[in-house]
Design a protein around this motif. Structure first.
Motif, mmCIF file in Angstrom:
data_model
loop_
_atom_site.group_PDB
_atom_site.id
_atom_site.type_symbol
_atom_site.label_atom_id
_atom_site.label_comp_id
_atom_site.label_asym_id
_atom_site.label_seq_id
_atom_site.Cartn_x
_atom_site.Cartn_y
_atom_site.Cartn_z
ATOM 1 N N LYS A 12 0.716 -1.251 -0.010
ATOM 2 C CA LYS A 12 -0.019 0.040 0.028
ATOM 3 C C LYS A 12 0.961 1.215 0.211
ATOM 4 C CE LYS A 12 -3.733 -2.012 2.390
ATOM 5 N NZ LYS A 12 -4.711 -2.223 3.687
ATOM 6 N N GLU A 13 1.890 1.266 0.849
ATOM 7 C CA GLU A 13 2.725 2.169 0.933
ATOM 8 C C GLU A 13 3.506 2.572 -0.370
ATOM 9 O OE1 GLU A 13 5.352 1.856 4.247
ATOM 10 O OE2 GLU A 13 3.771 1.725 5.682
ATOM 11 N N ALA A 14 4.220 1.483 -1.188
ATOM 12 C CA ALA A 14 4.639 1.782 -2.133
ATOM 13 C C ALA A 14 3.625 2.099 -3.434
ATOM 14 C CB ALA A 14 5.422 0.410 -2.825
ATOM 15 N N PHE A 15 2.546 1.617 -3.329
ATOM 16 C CA PHE A 15 1.543 2.108 -4.235
ATOM 17 C C PHE A 15 1.214 3.548 -4.185
ATOM 18 C CE2 PHE A 15 -2.449 2.735 -6.208
ATOM 19 C CZ PHE A 15 -2.580 2.290 -7.348
ATOM 20 N N ASN A 16 1.031 3.720 -2.903
ATOM 21 C CA ASN A 16 0.418 5.171 -2.560
ATOM 22 C C ASN A 16 1.558 6.371 -2.768
ATOM 23 O OD1 ASN A 16 -2.340 4.735 -2.056
ATOM 24 N ND2 ASN A 16 -1.709 4.314 0.012
ATOM 25 N N LEU A 17 2.961 5.812 -2.536
ATOM 26 C CA LEU A 17 3.981 6.560 -2.761
ATOM 27 C C LEU A 17 3.990 7.100 -4.401
ATOM 28 C CD1 LEU A 17 6.580 8.111 -1.749
ATOM 29 C CD2 LEU A 17 7.735 5.745 -2.177
ATOM 30 N N PHE A 18 3.968 6.139 -5.219
ATOM 31 C CA PHE A 18 4.331 6.486 -6.863
ATOM 32 C C PHE A 18 3.030 6.682 -7.273
ATOM 33 C CE2 PHE A 18 7.714 3.818 -5.159
ATOM 34 C CZ PHE A 18 8.929 4.658 -5.767
ATOM 35 N N ASP A 19 1.687 6.838 -6.934
ATOM 36 C CA ASP A 19 0.672 7.355 -7.172
ATOM 37 C C ASP A 19 0.535 8.888 -7.029
ATOM 38 O OD1 ASP A 19 -2.027 7.910 -8.244
ATOM 39 O OD2 ASP A 19 -3.082 6.946 -6.536
ATOM 40 N N ALA A 20 1.438 9.651 -7.635
ATOM 41 C CA ALA A 20 1.851 10.954 -7.186
ATOM 42 C C ALA A 20 0.600 11.858 -7.341
ATOM 43 C CB ALA A 20 3.055 11.493 -8.080
ATOM 44 N N ASP A 21 -0.269 11.593 -8.430
ATOM 45 C CA ASP A 21 -1.561 12.562 -8.530
ATOM 46 C C ASP A 21 -2.716 12.080 -7.877
ATOM 47 O OD1 ASP A 21 -2.132 10.200 -9.975
ATOM 48 O OD2 ASP A 21 -2.390 11.384 -11.838
ATOM 49 N N SER A 22 -2.411 10.928 -6.874
ATOM 50 C CA SER A 22 -3.402 10.361 -6.244
ATOM 51 C C SER A 22 -4.877 9.947 -7.055
ATOM 52 C CB SER A 22 -3.959 11.634 -5.017
ATOM 53 O OG SER A 22 -2.834 11.584 -4.163
ATOM 54 N N SER A 23 -4.434 9.428 -8.159
ATOM 55 C CA SER A 23 -5.681 9.157 -8.901
ATOM 56 C C SER A 23 -6.365 7.669 -8.593
ATOM 57 C CB SER A 23 -5.244 9.132 -10.372
ATOM 58 O OG SER A 23 -4.094 8.397 -10.765
ATOM 59 N N GLY A 24 -5.528 7.039 -7.883
ATOM 60 C CA GLY A 24 -5.799 5.621 -7.657
ATOM 61 C C GLY A 24 -5.413 4.613 -8.769
ATOM 62 N N ALA A 25 -4.519 5.081 -9.561
ATOM 63 C CA ALA A 25 -3.821 4.287 -10.512
ATOM 64 C C ALA A 25 -2.408 4.798 -10.787
ATOM 65 C CB ALA A 25 -4.649 4.248 -11.742
ATOM 66 N N ILE A 26 -1.491 3.765 -11.306
ATOM 67 C CA ILE A 26 -0.175 4.185 -11.576
ATOM 68 C C ILE A 26 0.001 3.424 -12.959
ATOM 69 C CG2 ILE A 26 0.534 4.255 -9.356
ATOM 70 C CD1 ILE A 26 1.804 1.295 -9.348
ATOM 71 N N ASP A 27 0.927 4.258 -13.671
ATOM 72 C CA ASP A 27 1.248 3.855 -15.168
ATOM 73 C C ASP A 27 2.443 2.795 -15.016
ATOM 74 O OD1 ASP A 27 3.532 5.613 -14.652
ATOM 75 O OD2 ASP A 27 2.236 7.071 -16.041
ATOM 76 N N TYR A 28 3.017 2.414 -16.299
ATOM 77 C CA TYR A 28 4.097 1.562 -16.450
ATOM 78 C C TYR A 28 5.257 2.156 -15.610
ATOM 79 C CZ TYR A 28 8.150 -0.505 -18.585
ATOM 80 O OH TYR A 28 9.066 -1.068 -18.710
ATOM 81 N N LYS A 29 5.537 3.532 -15.844
ATOM 82 C CA LYS A 29 6.821 3.972 -15.302
ATOM 83 C C LYS A 29 6.813 4.161 -13.990
ATOM 84 C CE LYS A 29 8.384 6.510 -19.104
ATOM 85 N NZ LYS A 29 8.722 7.898 -19.828
ATOM 86 N N GLU A 30 5.447 4.457 -13.422
ATOM 87 C CA GLU A 30 5.306 4.383 -11.641
ATOM 88 C C GLU A 30 5.323 3.060 -11.367
ATOM 89 O OE1 GLU A 30 2.449 8.331 -11.138
ATOM 90 O OE2 GLU A 30 1.599 6.326 -12.149
ATOM 91 N N LEU A 31 4.783 2.192 -12.019
ATOM 92 C CA LEU A 31 4.679 0.842 -11.543
ATOM 93 C C LEU A 31 6.204 0.182 -11.259
ATOM 94 C CD1 LEU A 31 3.273 -1.691 -10.676
ATOM 95 C CD2 LEU A 31 3.195 -2.472 -13.147
#
Length: 166
Positions: free
Chosen positions: A20-39
Motif C-alpha cells: 500500500k505504501e509503495a503504491f501510494n508513494l508512486f501514485d503521485a497524482d492520487s488518481s488511484g492508478a499508476i502507469d508503467y513508469k510509476e509501476l
C-alpha cells in the motif's frame, strides 16, 4: 480482490502495508492508478527486479479494465504472486543451506547422509546415491540449489512428468 484478502494467500500484514505504501508513494497524482513508469519504480522500491518484458506482461495479465494503468487491487494481486514466489525461493534457500553445511554450493553424498542420520532415517548408501542421482540434472555429482528448487516445487510425482520437467 477485496482488501485484506491477500493475507490469506501468503502475504503477511506487514507486506500488504508495504504494498500500500509503495503504491501510494508512486501514485503521485492520487488518481488511484499508476502507469508503467510509476509501476516500475514501485516494484524497484519493494526490492524486486523485473525485466521490461516481464513487467509489460504483468500489467497485461492484471489490467482488468484495459486502461493501461494499474489500480491498487490489480497491483496487490500482481505483487502477491511476485512476492510469494520470492519468499518461497528464499525459504528453500535456507533449507538448502542446512543440507550444504560445508558451503560447496551443492548437496553432496556426505551432506545427504548426515541429514538422513540426523532425522533418524535408515537409508542405505545405495538409496542415498539414487536420490542424488535423480536430483543431479547437471551431472556435477551433487544437488545444486536449482536442482533442489526444481524438486521441492514439483507438484506431481510421476515418471512422465519428471521426464518432461525440463
Amino acid at each position: 480482490m477485496p482488501k485484506g484478502k491477500a493475507g490469506k494467500k501468503g502475504l503477511a500484514p506487514e507486506q500488504i502495508e508495504e504494498l500500500k505504501e509503495a503504491f501510494n508513494l508512486f501514485d503521485a497524482d492520487s488518481s488511484g492508478a499508476i502507469d508503467y513508469k510509476e509501476l516500475r519504480a514501485a516494484i524497484k522500491a519493494l526490492g524486486i527486479e523485473v525485466k521490461k518484458e516481464e513487467l509489460k506482461k504483468m500489467i497485461t495479465d492484471v489490467d482488468a479494465d484495459g486502461s493501461g494503468t494499474i489500480e491498487y487491487p490489480e497491483f496487490e494481486t500482481m505483487m502477491t504472486a511476485k512476492m510469494g514466489a520470492n519468499d518461497t525461493r528464499e525459504e528453500l534457500l535456507k533449507v538448502f543451506k542446512m543440507f550444504d553445511d560445508d558451503n560447496t554450493g551443492k548437496i553432496s553424498f556426505q551432506n545427504l547422509r548426515r541429514v538422513a542420520k540426523e532425522l533418524g532415517e535408515n537409508l542405505t548408501d545405495e538409496e542415498l546415491q539414487s536420490m542424488l542421482d535423480h536430483a543431479d540434472r547437471g551431472g556435477n555429482g551433487g544437488c545444486t540449489m536449482d536442482d533442489f528448487y526444481r524438486i521441492m516445487k514439483k507438484k506431481t510425482d510421476t515418471a512422465l512428468d519428471d521426464l518432461l520437467d525440463d
